[in-house]
Motif scaffolding. Structure first.
Motif, PDB file in Angstrom:
ATOM      1  N   UNK A   1      37.179  34.972  43.385  1.00  0.00           N
ATOM      2  CA  UNK A   1      38.514  34.764  42.397  1.00  0.00           C
ATOM      3  C   UNK A   1      38.678  36.200  41.937  1.00  0.00           C
ATOM      4  N   UNK A   2      39.893  36.757  41.790  1.00  0.00           N
ATOM      5  CA  UNK A   2      40.242  37.905  41.215  1.00  0.00           C
ATOM      6  C   UNK A   2      39.858  37.985  39.608  1.00  0.00           C
ATOM      7  N   UNK A   3      39.860  39.201  38.923  1.00  0.00           N
ATOM      8  CA  UNK A   3      39.474  39.158  37.656  1.00  0.00           C
ATOM      9  C   UNK A   3      40.582  38.969  37.072  1.00  0.00           C
ATOM     10  N   UNK A   4      40.286  38.784  35.559  1.00  0.00           N
ATOM     11  CA  UNK A   4      41.459  38.382  34.836  1.00  0.00           C
ATOM     12  C   UNK A   4      42.614  39.259  34.856  1.00  0.00           C
TER      13      UNK A   4
ATOM     14  N   UNK B   1      43.923  41.439  37.189  1.00  0.00           N
ATOM     15  CA  UNK B   1      44.534  40.993  38.418  1.00  0.00           C
ATOM     16  C   UNK B   1      45.163  39.832  38.464  1.00  0.00           C
ATOM     17  N   UNK B   2      44.444  38.693  38.088  1.00  0.00           N
ATOM     18  CA  UNK B   2      44.957  37.191  38.194  1.00  0.00           C
ATOM     19  C   UNK B   2      46.210  37.272  37.260  1.00  0.00           C
TER      20      UNK B   2
ATOM     21  N   UNK C   1      44.111  28.057  36.826  1.00  0.00           N
ATOM     22  CA  UNK C   1      43.928  29.569  36.559  1.00  0.00           C
ATOM     23  C   UNK C   1      42.452  29.631  35.529  1.00  0.00           C
ATOM     24  N   UNK C   2      41.660  30.423  35.754  1.00  0.00           N
ATOM     25  CA  UNK C   2      40.490  30.553  34.910  1.00  0.00           C
ATOM     26  C   UNK C   2      40.767  31.520  33.723  1.00  0.00           C
TER      27      UNK C   2
END
Length: 93
Positions: free
Chosen positions: A1-4, A6-7, A54-55
């Motif tokens: 999962x991409x970091x915050x 990039x997401x 989404x995280x």
């Protein structure tokens, strides 16, 4: 999962990019008619789905809605400019 970061960029890109053609189509509709609301709100389920998966925190929703508005305005501006340019050449869309 991409970091915050990039997401967040990825989701905002999707939110604004998906709304450019919708804003283009909405521009031809009379305000507050069914078609106008349809093109304005069509991407909302996708945005809400991305928010649910989404995280990122809930602050993303505000940024996503800003991306939606930006895409809608940009699509309407593109339609206005292309219509004006075609009218200058003697052609109507």
């Amino acid at each position: 999962m991409p970091d915050g970061g990039v997401a967040t960029f990825f989701y905002l890109f999707i939110a604004s990019g998906a709304n450019i053609p919708l804003g283009y189509m909405r521009r031809g509709q009379k305000a507050f008619t069914f078609g106008w609301f349809y093109y304005s709100l069509l991407s909302l389920p996708v945005i809400l789905y991305l928010q649910a998966k989404s995280p990122l925190e809930t602050g993303f929703t505000v940024l996503a809605m800003m991306g939606v508005v930006t895409g809608q305005l940009l699509g309407g501006l593109i339609k206005t400019l292309t219509k004006r340019k075609s009218a200058d050449n003697g052609y109507e869309i």
